[in-house]
Design an enzyme around this catalytic site. Structure first.
Site: not given
Length: 753
Positions: A711, A292, A669, A179, A676, A488, A241
């Site tokens: 927003h 892994h 965004s 890793d 949403e 791992h 990952h």
């Protein structure tokens, strides 16, 4: 003359005896000192690992929670269904034409002011070397070159088998690295110490290149570049990952969008596809298996070699397949399960790791057995079709609830589309892995070895299994292998042998938890396949510290993290302490304290040993637990001007709240739009059987939009959650989980400051 000589010998003998005694005392003292330091180091290590694995469990629970919501939600319109497809899945996996469009790097102009590295294809060794040097100097690769490199990488990976074969006959040695987790310094140090990749120096990087560290993008670019330059000598395995769902929580998605604000969404889409094409394992001389995580008693290398790895978009959750390809029964499709009648899974919000709902904003409407009337059905046939389609789409590799940045699903390259009256709506859906295929991949990416015999579920991580020495031996004998190399797990020395040296763990990210916490390591294999371990510390500051200073520094960091964990569960701890304080004296014994803390946190730590570092004072072997909890709060409140109970809630749920925010923000965004918010709230209200109108949802969204810009950003989202918690604590505690401030229209709003 003789008398003087005798006296000198006597004094010399006495001095020698004193010297021996002194040496013995010093040796005993040093051994005790070293033993105490080792005990502290071991205890610190357990703290870090326990907290890390608890976070992985939270991730799985949150993902399962959103999966459950989508699986039991029937959209009432095409708009809602389209929103779910965009939010959680993609109907189609990017095919070649779409990938070409995503990889349209030629339309991106590189300004004359750009001073970073430049790439041209086919890549040459000098290009890859220059990339390493540029990243060492903190330069950033332009988005055009990133997309170009990813495009070429995908074309190469598609041609590779699931299990790569490497031979030491064609190179002097094979170097296996574990890793890296976004730590570029470790990668550069490995190349500096061991040499750059070349035809004589082959490399295998064993997954988990990204997340946690700040240079995951740079690591990927270097690894992909060298793989294209030396396709026969440079190999990459997939880790757990290399998964877009995991990336949402552990930082890689955020890193990409931060570094490439304009083209980040496109980069993330292609990366998801690239991750799916990464090989699953590597065989060296047909004798050493490199993967892994590990294996299980069901691991079948033949099945792993022939399955379509591209179907495994994420290992967090298996898709639900219909038996023998048959659709669900009409009754199952037409009748959504009622809230009262269906069993409540273990992962639903009452679990300690999840908030009761993302904002704890619950309408005061009475619970009902059926669906909310605000989500009407357009007729039995329509409902059946919609239910069938949303169940299928909801199972298409759901991340913790949605596909960040418009991520696609998965469909094997070149798979024909079967257009039939029944399958027309599902023709573009990706192929689903069988349960056996999915489990095979999960086991090799998530499993860990254990000292005991047998194979059991890995409940600590929430995925994969624990495999014992007998499981390892059976696999080695079945496939005529000598030993396994896996990664791992972070190890203090960077490596660890187990199972009679038949399993070798290699971890290459030094200072993973804290500076000085662990060494990194890699292993070199020659023709004799005898492992030669090389250890290192990539951080120069580590070499300036003594052993005691390193351990003290790491211990302080671990205890700070543990105190935050304790503070985050203060309310649960107080309730548990009161159970041990039957006489309501305000005091409990230290043994009861240790038992109560473990019952709440479930970290498996030696609390009695940690007690002196966590409990500063006690009288008669007892603890005044309320004062102790207040002390924990003061440590956190010194940095935050927030009421203690509210800050506790934020500490406990912040990671989940931030992930939920990213789930709702389907276009990535950085803001939640009204649409949403409205569609997501319908999803939650459907599950919780709340009758809430669109007007109420709009009012709710506007009340969270504190700066009235149209927003909701992450700070407003967290602030709304905090204010609702405040309104709960100011009201009746018994009503807190069920209702907040409500008005006459039945709409729920966050509290006011």
């Amino acid at each position: 003359m003789g008398s003087g000589t005798s006296t000198q010998h006597h004094f010399a003998f006495q001095n020698a005896e004193k010297a021996f005694r002194a040496a013995t005392l010093i040796q005993r003292w040093y051994r005790r000192y070293a033993a105490r330091l080792e005990m502290r180091r071991h205890c610190t290590w357990r703290i870090f690992q326990s907290i890390e694995y608890a976070g992985q469990q939270d991730q799985v629970k949150l993902h399962d929670f959103f999966s459950y919501l989508v699986d039991h939600f029937t959209p009432s319109s095409n708009h809602e269904r389209d929103f779910l497809n965009r939010m959680f899945t993609e109907k189609t996996f990017p095919q070649d034409a779409e990938m070409e469009k995503l990889s349209d790097y030629e339309s991106i102009e590189v300004p004359d002011s750009y001073t970073g590295p430049r790439l041209s294809f086919p890549l040459l060794p000098d290009h890859a070397t220059a990339l390493v040097e540029a990243f060492r100097l903190k330069q950033q690769l332009h988005a055009r070159y990133v997309l170009n490199l990813l495009h070429e990488t995908r074309k190469h990976l598609v041609q590779l088998p699931n299990i790569n074969r490497v031979s030491t006959c064609y190179s002097e040695e094979v170097t296996v690295c574990g890793d890296l987790h976004g730590q570029l310094d470790d990668l550069i140090f490995i190349f500096y110490k061991n040499g750059l990749p070349s035809p004589e120096k082959a490399y295998v990087f064993n997954g988990d290149f990204v997340d946690r560290g700040k240079d995951s993008v740079e690591i990927l670019m270097v690894l992909f570049a060298f793989m294209l330059v030396y396709p026969k000598e440079f190999h990459l395995n997939r880790g757990n990952h290399e998964d877009y769902m995991v990336n949402l929580r552990y930082g890689f998605t955020k890193e990409v969008m931060h570094k490439y604000k304009i083209h980040g969404k496109k980069i993330l889409k292609i990366l998801q596809d690239v991750f799916c094409w990464l090989p699953l394992a590597t065989l060296v001389d047909e004798k050493v298996l490199i993967l892994h995580g590990g294996v299980s008693d069901m691991t079948d290398l033949e099945l792993l070699a022939k399955l379509d790895r591209h179907k495994i978009v994420s290992t967090l959750r298996r898709k639900t397949r219909k038996e023998n390809g048959k659709p669900a029964t009409t009754q199952e499709k037409a009748t959504p399960p009622s809230c009262a009648g269906r069993p409540t899974p273990w992962f639903l919000p009452q679990s300690r790791s999840l908030p009761a709902s993302p904002l704890r904003l619950v309408s005061c409407g009475a619970p009902r057995a059926g669906r909310s009337s605000s989500i009407p059905c357009s007729g039995p046939a329509d409902a059946e079709e919609l239910a069938r389609r949303v169940r299928r789409s909801g199972d298409l590799e759901l991340d913790r609830g949605r596909q960040q940045a418009g991520f696609p699903g998965s469909r094997a390259q070149g798979e024909p589309l079967l257009v039939t009256p029944e399958a027309d709506s599902d023709a573009d859906e990706p192929p689903e892995p069988t349960p056996e295929e999915w489990k095979q991949v999960v086991d090799i990416l998530w499993s860990d070895p254990m000292a005991q015999e047998g194979c059991k579920a890995n409940t600590v991580r929430g995925g994969g299994c624990y495999f014992g020495p007998n499981v390892t031996e059976q696999l080695l004998q079945k496939y005529n292998l000598q030993f396994l190399i896996r990664s791992h797990e972070c190890k203090p020395e960077g490596y660890e042998f187990c199972h009679s040296r038949k399993v070798l763990t290699i971890f290459s990210a030094s200072n993973y938890y804290e500076v000085g916490s662990n060494r990194g390591a890699y292993v070199k294999l020659g023709p004799a396949l005898t492992p030669y371990i090389v250890q290192y510390q990539a951080n120069k500051a580590t070499h300036m510290l003594t052993m005691r200073q390193r351990i003290s520094r790491v211990e302080e960091s671990a205890l700070r993290s543990l105190r935050e964990k304790l503070f985050a569960h203060s309310s649960h701890l107080l309730g548990e302490f009161k159970k041990h304080d039957a006489d309501k004296t305000g005091f409990i014994s230290l043994s009861d304290w240790a038992e109560a803390v473990e019952s709440v946190l479930r970290l498996g730590l030696p609390w009695r040993m940690l007690r002196p570092q966590l409990v500063s004072s006690s009288m008669d072997n007892t603890l005044e637990y309320k004062s102790w909890l207040e002390g924990l709060a003061k440590e956190q409140l010194s940095h935050e001007n927030i009421q203690s109970s509210l800050l506790e809630t934020l500490y406990r749920n912040r990671s989940n709240l931030e992930t939920i925010f990213r789930i709702i923000d389907s276009d990535h965004s950085g803001f939640i739009s009204l649409d949403e918010f409205r569609q997501t709230w319908k999803l939650f209200s459907s599950h919780m059987n709340i009758d809430i109108t669109d007007d109420c949802v709009c009012d709710l969204a506007r009340s969270i939009d504190f700066n009235k810009d149209g927003h909701i950003d992450i700070n407003e989202f967290l602030e709304a959650f905090r204010l609702v918690e405040q309104s709960c604590t100011e009201g009746d505690a018994s009503d807190c989980p069920q209702a907040t401030n409500t008005n006459d229209s039945g709409c729920s709003k966050p509290g006011t400051p």
